[in-house]
Scaffold this motif. Sequence first.
Motif, PDB file in Angstrom:
ATOM      1  N   LYS A   1       0.829  -1.223   0.000  1.00 58.87           N
ATOM      2  CA  LYS A   1       0.000   0.000   0.000  1.00 58.87           C
ATOM      3  C   LYS A   1       0.855   1.261   0.000  1.00 58.87           C
ATOM      4  N   VAL A   2       1.916   1.246   0.777  1.00 55.68           N
ATOM      5  CA  VAL A   2       2.808   2.406   0.817  1.00 55.68           C
ATOM      6  C   VAL A   2       3.399   2.621  -0.576  1.00 55.68           C
ATOM      7  N   ALA A   3       3.826   1.525  -1.210  1.00 56.07           N
ATOM      8  CA  ALA A   3       4.415   1.620  -2.552  1.00 56.07           C
ATOM      9  C   ALA A   3       3.408   2.196  -3.545  1.00 56.07           C
ATOM     10  N   ARG A   4       2.171   1.729  -3.462  1.00 56.92           N
ATOM     11  CA  ARG A   4       1.144   2.213  -4.385  1.00 56.92           C
ATOM     12  C   ARG A   4       0.907   3.706  -4.205  1.00 56.92           C
ATOM     13  N   ARG A   5       0.810   4.116  -2.940  1.00 59.17           N
ATOM     14  CA  ARG A   5       0.551   5.538  -2.661  1.00 59.17           C
ATOM     15  C   ARG A   5       1.665   6.445  -3.190  1.00 59.17           C
ATOM     16  N   LEU A   6       2.896   5.933  -3.163  1.00 57.26           N
ATOM     17  CA  LEU A   6       4.032   6.751  -3.583  1.00 57.26           C
ATOM     18  C   LEU A   6       4.420   6.503  -5.039  1.00 57.26           C
ATOM     19  N   SER A   7       3.708   5.571  -5.691  1.00 58.68           N
ATOM     20  CA  SER A   7       4.087   5.110  -7.033  1.00 58.68           C
ATOM     21  C   SER A   7       5.514   4.576  -7.040  1.00 58.68           C
TER      22      SER A   7
ATOM     23  N   GLY B   1      -1.460  -6.729  -7.937  1.00 53.82           N
ATOM     24  CA  GLY B   1      -0.355  -6.475  -7.020  1.00 53.82           C
ATOM     25  C   GLY B   1       0.928  -7.015  -7.605  1.00 53.82           C
ATOM     26  N   GLN B   2       1.373  -8.152  -7.079  1.00 55.48           N
ATOM     27  CA  GLN B   2       2.635  -8.689  -7.536  1.00 55.48           C
ATOM     28  C   GLN B   2       2.569 -10.204  -7.646  1.00 55.48           C
TER      29      GLN B   2
ATOM     30  N   GLN C   1      18.589  -9.183  -4.670  1.00 55.12           N
ATOM     31  CA  GLN C   1      17.686  -8.144  -4.157  1.00 55.12           C
ATOM     32  C   GLN C   1      18.248  -6.752  -4.419  1.00 55.12           C
ATOM     33  N   ARG C   2      19.556  -6.607  -4.244  1.00 50.19           N
ATOM     34  CA  ARG C   2      20.164  -5.289  -4.496  1.00 50.19           C
ATOM     35  C   ARG C   2      20.059  -4.931  -5.969  1.00 50.19           C
ATOM     36  N   GLN C   3      20.168  -5.928  -6.825  1.00 46.42           N
ATOM     37  CA  GLN C   3      20.093  -5.654  -8.258  1.00 46.42           C
ATOM     38  C   GLN C   3      18.694  -5.218  -8.684  1.00 46.42           C
ATOM     39  N   LEU C   4      17.702  -5.592  -7.883  1.00 45.98           N
ATOM     40  CA  LEU C   4      16.329  -5.193  -8.214  1.00 45.98           C
ATOM     41  C   LEU C   4      16.104  -3.696  -7.966  1.00 45.98           C
ATOM     42  N   VAL C   5      16.980  -3.105  -7.164  1.00 46.12           N
ATOM     43  CA  VAL C   5      16.853  -1.676  -6.879  1.00 46.12           C
ATOM     44  C   VAL C   5      17.619  -0.894  -7.937  1.00 46.12           C
ATOM     45  N   LYS C   6      17.080  -0.888  -9.144  1.00 48.35           N
ATOM     46  CA  LYS C   6      17.788  -0.227 -10.235  1.00 48.35           C
ATOM     47  C   LYS C   6      17.611   1.278 -10.131  1.00 48.35           C
ATOM     48  N   THR C   7      16.388   1.668  -9.849  1.00 43.69           N
ATOM     49  CA  THR C   7      16.142   3.081  -9.656  1.00 43.69           C
ATOM     50  C   THR C   7      15.632   3.244  -8.236  1.00 43.69           C
ATOM     51  N   ARG C   8      15.777   4.418  -7.693  1.00 46.95           N
ATOM     52  CA  ARG C   8      15.250   4.633  -6.355  1.00 46.95           C
ATOM     53  C   ARG C   8      13.734   4.699  -6.460  1.00 46.95           C
ATOM     54  N   GLY C   9      13.079   4.829  -5.318  1.00 42.26           N
ATOM     55  CA  GLY C   9      11.632   4.770  -5.352  1.00 42.26           C
ATOM     56  C   GLY C   9      11.225   3.335  -5.145  1.00 42.26           C
TER      57      GLY C   9
ATOM     58  N   GLU D   1      -4.025   2.723   9.225  1.00 45.42           N
ATOM     59  CA  GLU D   1      -3.341   3.582  10.197  1.00 45.42           C
ATOM     60  C   GLU D   1      -1.831   3.390  10.126  1.00 45.42           C
ATOM     61  N   VAL D   2      -1.399   2.151   9.924  1.00 41.30           N
ATOM     62  CA  VAL D   2       0.040   1.882   9.812  1.00 41.30           C
ATOM     63  C   VAL D   2       0.588   2.537   8.542  1.00 41.30           C
ATOM     64  N   VAL D   3      -0.182   2.402   7.453  1.00 46.06           N
ATOM     65  CA  VAL D   3       0.229   3.007   6.180  1.00 46.06           C
ATOM     66  C   VAL D   3       0.401   4.518   6.353  1.00 46.06           C
ATOM     67  N   GLU D   4      -0.592   5.156   6.996  1.00 44.03           N
ATOM     68  CA  GLU D   4      -0.525   6.609   7.196  1.00 44.03           C
ATOM     69  C   GLU D   4       0.687   6.997   8.038  1.00 44.03           C
ATOM     70  N   ARG D   5       0.927   6.214   9.081  1.00 45.93           N
ATOM     71  CA  ARG D   5       2.062   6.496   9.953  1.00 45.93           C
ATOM     72  C   ARG D   5       3.377   6.448   9.173  1.00 45.93           C
ATOM     73  N   ILE D   6       3.503   5.448   8.329  1.00 43.40           N
ATOM     74  CA  ILE D   6       4.740   5.312   7.551  1.00 43.40           C
ATOM     75  C   ILE D   6       4.848   6.437   6.518  1.00 43.40           C
ATOM     76  N   LEU D   7       3.720   6.779   5.895  1.00 49.68           N
ATOM     77  CA  LEU D   7       3.751   7.867   4.901  1.00 49.68           C
ATOM     78  C   LEU D   7       4.153   9.190   5.555  1.00 49.68           C
ATOM     79  N   THR D   8       3.727   9.393   6.793  1.00 48.84           N
ATOM     80  CA  THR D   8       4.113  10.605   7.530  1.00 48.84           C
ATOM     81  C   THR D   8       5.622  10.625   7.752  1.00 48.84           C
ATOM     82  N   ILE D   9       6.169   9.481   8.127  1.00 50.77           N
ATOM     83  CA  ILE D   9       7.616   9.378   8.331  1.00 50.77           C
ATOM     84  C   ILE D   9       8.349   9.648   7.016  1.00 50.77           C
ATOM     85  N   VAL D  10       7.798   9.097   5.917  1.00 43.93           N
ATOM     86  CA  VAL D  10       8.421   9.292   4.609  1.00 43.93           C
ATOM     87  C   VAL D  10       8.403  10.776   4.227  1.00 43.93           C
ATOM     88  N   GLU D  11       7.260  11.431   4.448  1.00 42.35           N
ATOM     89  CA  GLU D  11       7.149  12.859   4.095  1.00 42.35           C
ATOM     90  C   GLU D  11       8.177  13.692   4.846  1.00 42.35           C
TER      91      GLU D  11
END
Length: 222
Positions: A22-28, A75-76, A115-123, A209-219
């Motif tokens: 959910k966090v990933a979806r919200r942030l694209s 999803g995935q 796993q590290r190779q999967l992080v080609k771009t940030r985000g 609520e957990v998603v919102e909390r994490i998004l706040t931390i990200v912001e």
Amino acid sequence: TKNLTIAIDGPAAAGKSTVAKKVARRLSYTYIDTGAMYRALTWKAIQAGISLNDEKELSGLLSKTKIDLVQTKEGQSIMLDGKDVSLEVRTQEVTNQVSFTAKHKTVREAMVERQRQLVKTRGVVMDGRDIGTHVLPDADVKIFMVASVEERAERRHIENQEKGFASDLEQLKEEIRQRDAIDSTREYSPLVKAEDAIEVDTTSLSIDEVVERILTIVEKTK
Ligand code: C5P
């Protein structure tokens, strides 16, 4: 706003993947489910009749195995040698044995590399057990999600019932305890909260609520 790397770790059945998705979806952002990779290898080894205690056989098998995470509408999906095994890797059989696969040093090294190779771009939102401590030690945001065993077992129990699966609450508690024990006490990159991770206790919180909390931390981090 810059794109971040977000690491979400925590014990079994704490809701990490649901929240991370959910966090990933919200942030694209891209969501990367590292547990699914250990599960896929476990499934393949069981099918091939390879003992999960045999490190050499297992890493040999992994070196000949293609594991892909593909984004779908829902999803995935986890692809094993080109075949969708999203359902297979969630069976009780795999869930209760995957921690044995994940104990081995050479298996972990190869997985971390992938796993590290999967992080080609940030985000990226990546969830697992050793993401903040080991896979992405420089992640911009590190979350350590915890919840009581009772709460985690109860959530899983409800989920099972909704899916029409047989489910025994006491057995679920025991299985979750077992998996946490193996994951936390293994020699190589055990499950432990990174020093700079923010702990989020989800025991009395809803998923949103957990998603919102994490998004706040990200912001705040952006
Ligand atoms: O997250 P999930 O429950 O799908 O993970 C399954 C298992 O894979 C964990 O119990 C753990 O043994 C292993 N794992 C790991 N390191 C990760 C992700 C999962 O050891 N980064």
